[in-house]
Each structure stands twice: as structure tokens, then as C-alpha cells.
Scaffold this active site. Structure first.
Site, PDB file in Angstrom:
ATOM      1  N   SER A   1      64.686  83.011  75.872  1.00  0.00           N
ATOM      2  CA  SER A   1      65.112  83.659  77.240  1.00  0.00           C
ATOM      3  C   SER A   1      66.108  85.123  76.756  1.00  0.00           C
ATOM      4  O   SER A   1      65.324  86.015  75.718  1.00  0.00           O
ATOM      5  CB  SER A   1      65.725  83.125  78.084  1.00  0.00           C
ATOM      6  OG  SER A   1      65.847  83.673  79.197  1.00  0.00           O
TER       7      SER A   1
ATOM      8  N   ASP B   1      56.381  79.008  83.008  1.00  0.00           N
ATOM      9  CA  ASP B   1      57.780  79.722  83.206  1.00  0.00           C
ATOM     10  C   ASP B   1      57.680  80.283  84.721  1.00  0.00           C
ATOM     11  O   ASP B   1      57.013  81.275  85.078  1.00  0.00           O
ATOM     12  CB  ASP B   1      57.845  80.776  82.364  1.00  0.00           C
ATOM     13  CG  ASP B   1      59.336  81.279  81.917  1.00  0.00           C
ATOM     14  OD1 ASP B   1      59.894  81.374  83.310  1.00  0.00           O
ATOM     15  OD2 ASP B   1      59.785  81.597  81.010  1.00  0.00           O
TER      16      ASP B   1
ATOM     17  N   HIS C   1      60.379  77.394  82.482  1.00  0.00           N
ATOM     18  CA  HIS C   1      61.450  78.336  81.785  1.00  0.00           C
ATOM     19  C   HIS C   1      62.558  77.420  80.867  1.00  0.00           C
ATOM     20  O   HIS C   1      62.470  77.854  79.628  1.00  0.00           O
ATOM     21  CB  HIS C   1      62.339  79.260  82.776  1.00  0.00           C
ATOM     22  CG  HIS C   1      63.026  80.280  81.996  1.00  0.00           C
ATOM     23  ND1 HIS C   1      62.338  81.126  81.221  1.00  0.00           N
ATOM     24  CD2 HIS C   1      64.447  80.279  81.634  1.00  0.00           C
ATOM     25  CE1 HIS C   1      63.485  81.969  80.867  1.00  0.00           C
ATOM     26  NE2 HIS C   1      64.659  81.599  81.239  1.00  0.00           N
TER      27      HIS C   1
END
Ligand SMILES: *[C@@H]1O[C@H](CO)[C@@H](O)[C@H](O)[C@H]1NC(C)=O
Ligand SMILES: *[C@@H]1O[C@H](CO)[C@@H](O)[C@H](O)[C@H]1NC(C)=O
Ligand SMILES: *[C@@H]1O[C@H](CO)[C@@H](O)[C@H](O)[C@H]1NC(C)=O
Length: 296
Positions: free
Chosen positions: A168, A243, A273
Site C-alpha cells: 500500500s 482491492d 486491499h
């Protein structure tokens, strides 16, 4: 980043409905408060004080470190030594995603250390967990460089093959760090999971009502500009196609503009995610990448 989304939405509900005057005031608030929104380091609420240790996961060959940065912050970090039976001369520098702290990511590190025979160095950005300071883009980049320099300077790690692994927002940290350092030729691999092309481009898709405020975002994270500068480093892209925070199109775009070779694409049709790491074949993909492209 789920809490980021909620915080963002609560900021924005009002301006969408309100007069432009109020919207302007709120835009000002958004401008000055955005670091609190972009870096939700106080989520969950005990994330600044309760950092699980590797010992809680049955690991003993590690060091619990506080590392100074050149600008006076102190970063908490774990250095976990590779399983000696499998040791393969690879050190993975891990950069975590938003929310929580490094303690939450020890189960990931444990697999890399115990099953794959890699050393892992994981540090907590300023303002997260037990590290001092408050987060911002410039500061996180200093923290990343501090971590890499620590590995480069520590005698037992000097000369190991360094792999930088970011999830991320940690992917944006990884790309920025690699772009500044790949010329030294000691970065042997990069692993990117569910990261974005730039913070500004993330806002319209992740937070549609904020589309018109995207230009106010002063945290740039220009991965789409930095990634193409990197050459001759193997890069693994791990993309969860479900995601819900960072649309998978960001990872596809990064893969497309990446000029470094070899580049390896792995997608996980059911990966969202924060649970892509749980998908079957996630760790197999990492093991295969390290065996084929890093620890040759
Ligand atoms: C992702 O993480 C956030 C924050 O840790 C959590 O609230 C959310 O439920 C998680 N989402 C999924 C799909 O696991
Ligand atoms: C680890 O890699 C470095 C640099 O590639 C090399 O100099 C060193 O001999 C290697 N050590 C082992 C134990 O393979
Ligand atoms: C994705 O989830 C579906 C439904 O649970 C399952 O049938 C499928 O095998 C999963 N795909 C992968 C690649 O894990």
C-alpha cells in the site's frame, strides 16, 4: 486505509451539501488536516502503544531496535535473522501499509524468515507505533533512507542482497527509495503490493466526492514518475483485483510504465486491499521471485 476512507468521507459529506463559502472553509481544513487523514496512525486506538513483539509469535533470533534519523527522530524497528538452515544471503526491508504498526506484520515477516531463509528488517515510520514524530511524505522518505543505510552499514548485513518490499503506501515509500538508490547496485529486488500511481490520482477514485479537492493534496507520492527511473532491478507486482481502497488499475498502470527488467506480474482475483496477503499463491509468488531473480 479503511479508516482513512471513513475519515475522508466524514470531512466531505458537509462540503458537498453546503454553500461554496462553507466549502472553502472546509477545503482549508482539509488542506491543513490532511496528514491526519492520509496517515491514520492512531488506528486501531492502541496502535501507538501496543506493538506486538516477534517473541509473541515464537521467534527469538531478533533485535528490537531504536534507530536515529538524521533529523532527530527515533524509529522503532525489528531486525529478524534468517533461519540458519535455509539462510540465503537476502535481506528484506519491509515498509508497512497504513494503520496499525509493524507488530501487526510480524506474521508476514515470520514466513520470510523461517520458511524462506531471508533476514527481515522492518521499521515503523515516524509517528507510527513507538517511533517519535509525526508523519509526512518528506519525513517518511528520510525514515526509508535511514532503514536502507542501517542495512548497508551493519557489518553482518553488508553485502547481502537487499530486497525492498512495500504494501500500500509502503509501496510508494519503496518506489521513492529505490529510485534514489538503485544506482548503487545493491538493491537486488523490489516487491510491490496494492500500491497507487500517485496520491492525487488515488483521491478521485477512492474518494469520488473529493475529486475537486484533489489539487489541494500536498502529499504527492509520485510513484508514476519515480518508478520509470528505476532500471535493472527485478520487480514483483502483487495485485489484489478486488482491492476496494486502491483500484487494481493503479497496479496495472505501474506495471505498464515500469522499465526495469525483469518485471513479474501476479494477480489475485479474490484479493482485497488488506487480505491479498492471505490469498493462495501470495507467498509462493514471493518465494519464486526470490529464487529466480534475487538469490540466483
Ligand atoms: C482492512 O483493515 C481495516 C483496518 O485495519 C479493517 O477495518 C477492515 O475491516 C479490513 N478489511 C478487510 C476486507 O479485511
Ligand atoms: C552474500 O552475497 C555477497 C554479495 O553478493 C557475497 O559477497 C557474499 O559472499 C555472500 N555470502 C554468502 C554466505 O553467500
Ligand atoms: C475466488 O473465490 C471463489 C469463491 O469463493 C472461489 O471459487 C475461487 O476458487 C477463488 N479463486 C482463487 C484464485 O482463489
Amino acid at each position: 486505509m479503511a479508516s482513512t476512507l471513513e475519515a475522508f468521507m466524514s470531512w466531505l459529506r458537509i462540503p458537498v451539501l453546503a454553500s461554496s463559502g462553507i466549502a472553502a472553509v472546509l477545503s482549508g481544513v482539509l488542506y491543513f488536516k490532511q496528514n491526519e487523514i492520509i496517515y491514520p496512525r492512531n488506528f486501531p486506538p492502541d496502535a501507538r502503544t501496543n506493538v506486538p513483539r516477534p517473541s509473541a509469535f515464537g521467534m527469538s533470533d531478533y533485535e528490537d531496535l531504536m534507530i536515529p534519523t538524521p533529523d532527530g527522530e527515533s524509529l522503532s524497528a525489528f531486525y529478524l535473522r534468517a533461519n540458519k538452515q535455509l539462510a540465503r544471503n537476502v535481506t528484506i526491508l519491509m515498509f508497512h501499509g497504513n494503520a496499525g504498526n509493524i507488530g501487526y506484520r510480524i506474521p508476514i515477516a515470520k514466513i520470510l524468515v523461517e520458511d524462506f531463509g531471508c533476514n527481515v528488517f522492518m521499521l515503523q515510520y515516524r509517528g507510527y507505533g513507538l517511533s517519535s514524530g509525526t508523519p509526512n511524505e518528506k519525513g517518511l522518505m528520510i525514515d526509508a533512507q535511514t532503514g536502507l543505510d542501517y542495512i548497508r552499514q551493519r557489518p553482518e548485513l553488508r553485502g547481502t542482497r537487499i530486497v525492498i518490499y512495500g504494501q500500500s503506501i509502503g509501496g510508494a515509500v519503496t518506489i521513492g527509495l529505490a529510485a534514489r538508490n538503485f544506482n548503487r547496485k545493491d538493491i537486488a529486488g523490489i516487491i510491490l503490493e496494492n500500491t497507487f500511481t500517485s496520491m492525487r490520482k488515488l483521491i478521485p477514485s477512492a474518494f469520488p466526492p473529493a475529486r475537486y479537492l484533489a489539487t489541494l493534496c500536498h502529499q504527492i507520492w509520485p510513484s508514476e514518475d519515480s518508478l520509470p527511473q528505476i532500471t535493472d532491478v527485478p520487480i514483483l507486482f502483487l495485485s489484489g483485483l478486488k482491492d476496494e481502497i486502491i483500484p487494481a488499475s493503479h497496479m496495472a498502470q505501474l506495471y505498464k510504465i515500469c522499465r526495469s527488467e525483469p518485471k513479474v506480474w501476479k494477480e489475485f482475483p479474490n484479493g482485497s486491499h488488506n487480505d491479498t496477503v492471505m490469498e493462495k499463491a501470495y507467498f509462493e509468488s514471493i518465494e519464486e521471485f526470490i529464487s529466480e531473480h534475487v538469490a540466483r
